[in-house]
Design an enzyme around this catalytic site. Structure first.
Site, PDB file in Angstrom:
ATOM      1  N   TYR A   1      -7.970  -5.655   5.226  1.00 26.93           N
ATOM      2  CA  TYR A   1      -6.804  -5.400   4.373  1.00 26.93           C
ATOM      3  C   TYR A   1      -6.478  -3.916   4.361  1.00 26.93           C
ATOM      4  CZ  TYR A   1      -3.902  -4.854   0.237  1.00 26.93           C
ATOM      5  OH  TYR A   1      -2.884  -4.511  -0.620  1.00 26.93           O
TER       6      TYR A   1
ATOM      7  N   SER B   1      -1.096   1.124   0.259  1.00 22.36           N
ATOM      8  CA  SER B   1      -2.147   0.966  -0.748  1.00 22.36           C
ATOM      9  C   SER B   1      -3.048   2.180  -0.723  1.00 22.36           C
ATOM     10  CB  SER B   1      -2.986  -0.283  -0.482  1.00 22.36           C
ATOM     11  OG  SER B   1      -4.092  -0.350  -1.377  1.00 22.36           O
TER      12      SER B   1
END
Length: 256
Positions: free
Chosen positions: A158, A145
């Site tokens: 995360y 990501s």
């Protein structure tokens, strides 16, 4: 349908919706036989039906990747059985995205994020990479990501879990590359299906303002990136993180 991945077998985790679905469809459109994995059988069978209606090959394999090595091993065994004993392509896509601030992150949430986003793909790769080596090689594609490298004020756990996956990508490339298993990653930016007219804007879209793309990307863009990394066209690509983020991490965004 073309044949860049003909005779290849692929397992895609978290393949019942969004990016995972697009990856499964893209791999199948290039000739791969895809094991569509996820928790929801109904949605999984919908993906399988979509692939088959287009002339592709796919089967649903149920899995709840809770981070235990047993769950990852069970999926590996089920997928190998479904795909005739060989997996050439593994896409570690399944993940969860709670995004609390650090003070608001309890231990249960922390453990769940790392269990699904890091432990599950770790043990699944540990189960399948040796089988790939024994069969003559293969390709592993992880999902990272952009916020692993360009931080935002929420979702620190995360972000760190995706940074771990990008680090594992390089470590696994070193560990398995010489034995015939290429390992790479795709790092998506803000990616989602089009927002219907009249609906509120997607909350992540604000982070794409001022980027070269100027807005969010579609899941299909990630699917095509995975196809490339899984194909022979990327035979000399090892340990890389391919940014598919509309330029979000490459270009400075000037506040207006």
């Amino acid at each position: 349908m073309s044949n860049r991945l003909s005779s290849r077998n692929a397992l895609v985790t978290g393949a019942t919706s969004n990016i995972g679905r697009a990856i499964a469809v893209a791999l199948a459109s290039e000739g791969a036989h895809v094991a569509v994995s996820g928790r929801n059988r109904e949605r999984g069978e919908e993906v399988v039906a979509e692939i088959r209606s287009a002339g592709g090959r796919a089967d649903f394999v149920a899995a709840d990747l809770d981070g235990t090595s047993a769950a990852s091993r069970a999926l590996a065994e089920d997928a190998l059985r479904t795909l005739g004993g060989r997996i050439d392509i593994l896409v570690n896509n399944a993940g969860v995205y709670p995004s609390p601030t650090t003070p608001d992150t309890d231990e249960e949430t922390f453990d769940r994020i790392y269990a699904v986003n890091v432990k599950a793909p770790f043990f699944l790769t540990a189960a399948l990479a040796p089988a790939m080596i024994e069969a003559g090689g293969g390709a592993v594609v992880n999902l990272g990501s952009w916020i692993a490298r360009l931080a935002v004020p929420v979702g620190s756990v995360y972000s760190s879990s995706k940074a771990a996956m990008e680090s594992l990508t390089r470590s696994w490339a070193a560990e398995f590359g010489a034995q015939g298993v290429r390992v790479n990653a795709v790092s998506p930016g803000v990616v989602h299906t089009p927002t219907p007219a009249g609906d509120p804007a997607h909350p992540g879209d604000v982070m794409m303002r001022g980027t070269p793309a100027g807005g969010h990307g579609l899941p299909e863009a990630i699917g095509q990136a995975v196809v490339y990394l899984a194909s022979d066209e990327a035979a000399f690509v090892h340990g890389t993180v391919l940014d598919v983020d509309g330029g979000r991490t490459a270009v400075a965004v000037i506040a207006g």
